[in-house]
Design a protein around this motif. Sequence first.
Motif, PDB file in Angstrom:
ATOM      1  N   SER A  88      54.277  35.247   0.418  1.00  0.00           N
ATOM      2  CA  SER A  88      55.646  35.099   0.895  1.00  0.00           C
ATOM      3  C   SER A  88      55.818  33.663   1.351  1.00  0.00           C
ATOM      4  N   GLU A  89      57.045  33.212   1.414  1.00  0.00           N
ATOM      5  CA  GLU A  89      57.287  31.861   1.916  1.00  0.00           C
ATOM      6  C   GLU A  89      56.871  31.761   3.379  1.00  0.00           C
ATOM      7  N   GLU A  90      57.057  32.866   4.131  1.00  0.00           N
ATOM      8  CA  GLU A  90      56.668  32.853   5.538  1.00  0.00           C
ATOM      9  C   GLU A  90      55.165  32.628   5.693  1.00  0.00           C
ATOM     10  N   SER A  91      54.367  33.257   4.802  1.00  0.00           N
ATOM     11  CA  SER A  91      52.916  33.101   4.914  1.00  0.00           C
ATOM     12  C   SER A  91      52.484  31.682   4.557  1.00  0.00           C
ATOM     13  N   LEU A  92      53.155  31.062   3.601  1.00  0.00           N
ATOM     14  CA  LEU A  92      52.834  29.674   3.276  1.00  0.00           C
ATOM     15  C   LEU A  92      53.263  28.737   4.398  1.00  0.00           C
ATOM     16  N   GLU A  93      54.389  29.009   5.021  1.00  0.00           N
ATOM     17  CA  GLU A  93      54.829  28.171   6.139  1.00  0.00           C
ATOM     18  C   GLU A  93      53.870  28.292   7.319  1.00  0.00           C
ATOM     19  N   GLU A  94      53.365  29.498   7.557  1.00  0.00           N
ATOM     20  CA  GLU A  94      52.381  29.687   8.624  1.00  0.00           C
ATOM     21  C   GLU A  94      51.089  28.955   8.291  1.00  0.00           C
ATOM     22  N   ALA A  95      50.688  28.984   7.010  1.00  0.00           N
ATOM     23  CA  ALA A  95      49.507  28.226   6.592  1.00  0.00           C
ATOM     24  C   ALA A  95      49.710  26.738   6.869  1.00  0.00           C
ATOM     25  N   GLU A 132      51.083   2.339  20.958  1.00  0.00           N
ATOM     26  CA  GLU A 132      50.726   1.614  19.707  1.00  0.00           C
ATOM     27  C   GLU A 132      51.876   1.546  18.728  1.00  0.00           C
ATOM     28  N   GLY A 133      52.955   2.286  18.981  1.00  0.00           N
ATOM     29  CA  GLY A 133      54.088   2.282  18.073  1.00  0.00           C
ATOM     30  C   GLY A 133      54.523   3.704  17.745  1.00  0.00           C
ATOM     31  N   THR A 134      55.299   3.837  16.672  1.00  0.00           N
ATOM     32  CA  THR A 134      55.853   5.130  16.275  1.00  0.00           C
ATOM     33  C   THR A 134      55.213   5.603  14.978  1.00  0.00           C
ATOM     34  N   THR A 135      54.695   6.831  15.010  1.00  0.00           N
ATOM     35  CA  THR A 135      54.204   7.468  13.792  1.00  0.00           C
ATOM     36  C   THR A 135      55.116   8.641  13.460  1.00  0.00           C
ATOM     37  N   TRP A 136      55.027   9.125  12.234  1.00  0.00           N
ATOM     38  CA  TRP A 136      55.903  10.219  11.841  1.00  0.00           C
ATOM     39  C   TRP A 136      55.157  11.217  10.986  1.00  0.00           C
ATOM     40  N   ARG A 137      55.728  12.402  10.916  1.00  0.00           N
ATOM     41  CA  ARG A 137      55.180  13.447  10.061  1.00  0.00           C
ATOM     42  C   ARG A 137      56.310  14.376   9.636  1.00  0.00           C
ATOM     43  N   ARG A 138      56.068  15.024   8.529  1.00  0.00           N
ATOM     44  CA  ARG A 138      57.033  16.029   8.071  1.00  0.00           C
ATOM     45  C   ARG A 138      56.764  17.333   8.808  1.00  0.00           C
ATOM     46  N   GLY A 139      57.810  17.897   9.368  1.00  0.00           N
ATOM     47  CA  GLY A 139      57.644  19.117  10.165  1.00  0.00           C
ATOM     48  C   GLY A 139      57.518  20.360   9.317  1.00  0.00           C
ATOM     49  N   GLU A 165      56.043  22.411  -5.967  1.00  0.00           N
ATOM     50  CA  GLU A 165      57.286  21.658  -5.790  1.00  0.00           C
ATOM     51  C   GLU A 165      57.816  21.803  -4.368  1.00  0.00           C
ATOM     52  N   LYS A 166      57.400  22.873  -3.668  1.00  0.00           N
ATOM     53  CA  LYS A 166      57.917  23.142  -2.326  1.00  0.00           C
ATOM     54  C   LYS A 166      56.881  22.934  -1.230  1.00  0.00           C
ATOM     55  N   TYR A 167      55.603  23.081  -1.572  1.00  0.00           N
ATOM     56  CA  TYR A 167      54.554  23.013  -0.556  1.00  0.00           C
ATOM     57  C   TYR A 167      53.451  22.051  -0.999  1.00  0.00           C
ATOM     58  N   PRO A 168      52.906  21.263  -0.068  1.00  0.00           N
ATOM     59  CA  PRO A 168      51.797  20.373  -0.422  1.00  0.00           C
ATOM     60  C   PRO A 168      50.603  21.181  -0.912  1.00  0.00           C
ATOM     61  N   PRO A 169      49.844  20.639  -1.857  1.00  0.00           N
ATOM     62  CA  PRO A 169      48.724  21.386  -2.439  1.00  0.00           C
ATOM     63  C   PRO A 169      47.705  21.879  -1.421  1.00  0.00           C
ATOM     64  N   GLU A 170      47.406  21.066  -0.414  1.00  0.00           N
ATOM     65  CA  GLU A 170      46.382  21.498   0.536  1.00  0.00           C
ATOM     66  C   GLU A 170      46.843  22.683   1.376  1.00  0.00           C
ATOM     67  N   ILE A 171      48.137  22.795   1.613  1.00  0.00           N
ATOM     68  CA  ILE A 171      48.653  23.962   2.327  1.00  0.00           C
ATOM     69  C   ILE A 171      48.505  25.207   1.470  1.00  0.00           C
ATOM     70  N   VAL A 172      48.765  25.087   0.184  1.00  0.00           N
ATOM     71  CA  VAL A 172      48.585  26.233  -0.721  1.00  0.00           C
ATOM     72  C   VAL A 172      47.117  26.631  -0.764  1.00  0.00           C
ATOM     73  N   ARG A 227      51.574  25.407   9.204  1.00  0.00           N
ATOM     74  CA  ARG A 227      51.508  25.160  10.653  1.00  0.00           C
ATOM     75  C   ARG A 227      50.064  25.142  11.145  1.00  0.00           C
ATOM     76  N   THR A 228      49.238  26.066  10.666  1.00  0.00           N
ATOM     77  CA  THR A 228      47.860  26.129  11.155  1.00  0.00           C
ATOM     78  C   THR A 228      47.020  24.978  10.608  1.00  0.00           C
ATOM     79  N   LEU A 229      47.238  24.608   9.346  1.00  0.00           N
ATOM     80  CA  LEU A 229      46.529  23.440   8.810  1.00  0.00           C
ATOM     81  C   LEU A 229      46.954  22.177   9.539  1.00  0.00           C
ATOM     82  N   THR A 230      48.231  22.089   9.903  1.00  0.00           N
ATOM     83  CA  THR A 230      48.728  20.935  10.653  1.00  0.00           C
ATOM     84  C   THR A 230      47.992  20.790  11.980  1.00  0.00           C
ATOM     85  N   ARG A 231      47.673  21.913  12.635  1.00  0.00           N
ATOM     86  CA  ARG A 231      46.945  21.840  13.906  1.00  0.00           C
ATOM     87  C   ARG A 231      45.562  21.208  13.720  1.00  0.00           C
ATOM     88  N   LEU A 232      44.919  21.515  12.598  1.00  0.00           N
ATOM     89  CA  LEU A 232      43.615  20.911  12.338  1.00  0.00           C
ATOM     90  C   LEU A 232      43.749  19.408  12.117  1.00  0.00           C
TER      91      LEU A 232
END
Length: 460
Positions: A305-312, A453-460, A282-289, A314-319
Amino acid sequence: MIRIYNTLTQRKEEFKPIEPGKVRMYVCGMTVYDYCHLGHARVLVAFDVITRYLRHSGFDVHYVRNITDIDDKILRRADENGEVYTALTDRMIRAMHEDEARLGVLSPTEEPRATAFIDEIIAMIHTLVASGHAYAADNGDVYFAVESYEGYGKLSKKKLEDLVAGARVDVQEAKRSPADFALWKAAKPGEVSWPSPWGDGRPGWHIECSAMSNCCLGETFDIHGGGPDLLFPHHENEIAQSECANGKTFVNTWMHAGAIRVNKEKMSKSLGNFFTIREILEKYPPEIVRYFLVSSHYRSQVDYSEESLEEAGRTLTRLYHALRGVIPAKDVAPTGHDQRFEEVMSDDFNTAGAIAVLHAVANDINQHRREGRDEQAREAAAVLVRLGGVLGLLQQDPEAFFQADTGGALSAADIEAMIQARADARKAKNFAEGDRIRDELAEKGIILDDSREGTTWRRG
């Protein structure tokens, strides 16, 4: 060559399947009386990755993961709910399948349910009784006689005399020895039961897996796995009853995933410190988990911890950033990154090392793009998607990943409407309004990327 840490021998060993090119693997699944928690997800994902890599390495994997659908906890929970036990188990099995699908866990080859193997369970118990390894007690139960098996304790390294000396003695029990365990439980009044030579009852927990694995994979098979809490007594008891019934080695390689910990304690329902997969998703996308679970070696303990999931995240986002705007090339030959990936994964499925390879490939993509080497960027992107797929990662379109709805206040349609309003304001030279909309989106975790090409968006 694949090397696997064998819990039985406590060392890494070269993996040599019984039948060349084929792997027979059994993993203890869920007891379906409640929703799966993150500790269950750890086991599901770990053996999913192991299965994926064995198949990537060319093996034909026959993966069996059982369901325990009759058990004290199940009957107790059904009684508390005022429902028949099958209604409870069917509902929980559907929920489990939904959870694992969201986490990208592939279905096992077979998923046997204990209640479908009652005849086979009774037959194995009969063999144990006839050979003197089990006995029918006065209370209607049938017990395995642990002292009849000389190898008891070889998996857990526990000594039988210590187990007997430390066992709690209950005068109501009909066991010959405190270490003996139930193979068949006599039915209580009004309780679901099946007929047997020892009276109406139901199977004990341990015998279920021995009977199901024997039927699905044979008397001896390659790999048996499960969570860390199953090593003793469950897996120890499986070995004892299986080897006494069949007169053969039960399993060649034993594998156990590490525990999920919360505040330095194992996550479990009995401790009440667990989070269900559903609550976390409910709080994190499945692929991040999934990335969070895969980024540590399967045998290591993982601190939640929530911090460890948030770090996950961020690192998956870089990929995914490396893949954004790049169309992967087709039919790209294996590279040095493929070789390094296979080296680390063949060393006891070292997913942490494999993740490092993914980031090295992403760095190559970014460098190729900066230096205008578009074709090399596309080839590297193909490698990243290919290797990510072995871990069950990076198979989404990058825009779908960045725009995934995590239950926030703004839907994708809301965001697109605000982006259009911003574009209209900027077109009308109302830059202050455009900046206001951008800032409002940023406050709600939406990051805009403007380009020609225009504006794209993402959830931070």
